[in-house]
Scaffold this active site. Structure first.
Site, PDB file in Angstrom:
ATOM      1  CB  SER A  57     -24.934  15.603  49.323  1.00  0.00           C
ATOM      2  OG  SER A  57     -24.119  15.640  50.463  1.00  0.00           O
TER       3      SER A  57
ATOM      4  CG  HIS B  78     -25.756  11.360  52.679  1.00  0.00           C
ATOM      5  ND1 HIS B  78     -26.421  12.551  52.893  1.00  0.00           N
ATOM      6  CD2 HIS B  78     -24.714  11.670  51.865  1.00  0.00           C
ATOM      7  CE1 HIS B  78     -25.809  13.520  52.257  1.00  0.00           C
ATOM      8  NE2 HIS B  78     -24.769  13.012  51.611  1.00  0.00           N
TER       9      HIS B  78
ATOM     10  CG  ASP C 143     -28.249  12.241  55.591  1.00  0.00           C
ATOM     11  OD1 ASP C 143     -27.061  11.934  55.825  1.00  0.00           O
ATOM     12  OD2 ASP C 143     -28.598  12.896  54.589  1.00  0.00           O
TER      13      ASP C 143
END
Length: 252
Positions: free
Chosen positions: A127, A230, A197
């Site tokens: 991320s 995610h 995601d």
């Protein structure tokens, strides 16, 4: 293991006083051949990733897992969180926090600076950590940070999971010099992203890999995962292990 976004260079005076959190180290179980700094996502810490990385079948890699400073985040209305740089909004047109990115990339380079000369060096992350690792790739190729200071480390690999490439729009035209082109062309990069995601959209990862390729990074591998959100899954980690073993020539 958390979120991220584009950012703005606010809090100039605060930045000077920023203190990084605890660094966790996973020592190699076999012959030490590579050292990789692994960067967590927004709101996370180095400990959670060190526990996962320790379970991977990569006995020749030393993992260094720092913890980002706690700093005010614009996305959270100024509420502090562990972050490598400031986050304004999660969209492609948001400004990049250049000062924060440079501070984070320099911290990573410093963590790698004392490794033995024969050890291959890399940067990876998830991320916001992935964004910082991909930014480090551009600093390495250009030979300098965004602020013009020289980039001191010779990188052998870059990993970006569920992230994006900061400053992608301003890369064009910067990688023309022969020495810079050679560094970009020879740096292996893997970008992985889940199509499900809902934090950092899949198109961010896809467009980031395309931006790297179109700017002369010739060794970019992009791996999409259809049902991945995610977070990470065993399949992604297995494929990352295989890629690292092959790319770095690890003994296994």
């Amino acid at each position: 293991m958390s979120i991220s976004g584009a950012a703005v260079g606010s809090g100039r005076n605060l930045r000077r006083a920023v203190e990084f959190g605890k660094t966790h180290v996973v020592r190699p179980k076999g012959k030490h051949q590579a050292t990789i700094v692994w960067l967590h996502g927004l709101g996370d810490n180095g400990s959670s990733w060190s526990q996962l990385l320790e379970t991977l079948p990569l006995p020749n890699i030393k993992w260094i897992c720092p913890t980002a400073p706690s700093q005010p985040i614009s996305l959270f209305g100024g509420f502090p969180s562990t972050a490598w740089f400031d986050v304004v909004d999660i969209n492609e047109d948001g400004p990049d926090d250049m000062e924060g990115l440079d501070v984070a990339a320099a911290h990573v380079a410093n963590l790698l600076s004392n490794e033995p000369a024969d050890i291959k060096l890399g940067v990876g992350g998830f991320s916001m950590g992935a964004a910082t690792s991909l930014y480090s790739a551009t600093c390495f190729a250009l030979g300098k940070y965004g602020n013009g200071n020289p980039y001191p480390i010779n990188l052998s690999t870059i990993i970006g999971l569920s992230g994006w490439l900061p400053c992608a729009k301003t890369l064009g035209g910067k990688l023309e010099e022969e020495q810079i082109k050679n560094r970009a062309a020879t740096l292996p990069i893997i970008v992985c992203h889940g199509k499900a995601d809902d934090v950092v959209p899949f198109k961010f990862g896809e467009k980031s890999s395309q931006a790297l390729l179109s700017n002369g990074f010739k060794k970019v591998t992009f791996k999409p995962y259809s049902a991945l959100g995610h977070y990470t899954i065993p399949q992604e980690m297995d494929e990352l292990c295989a890629w690292l073993t092959s790319t770095l020539g690890l003994e296994g």
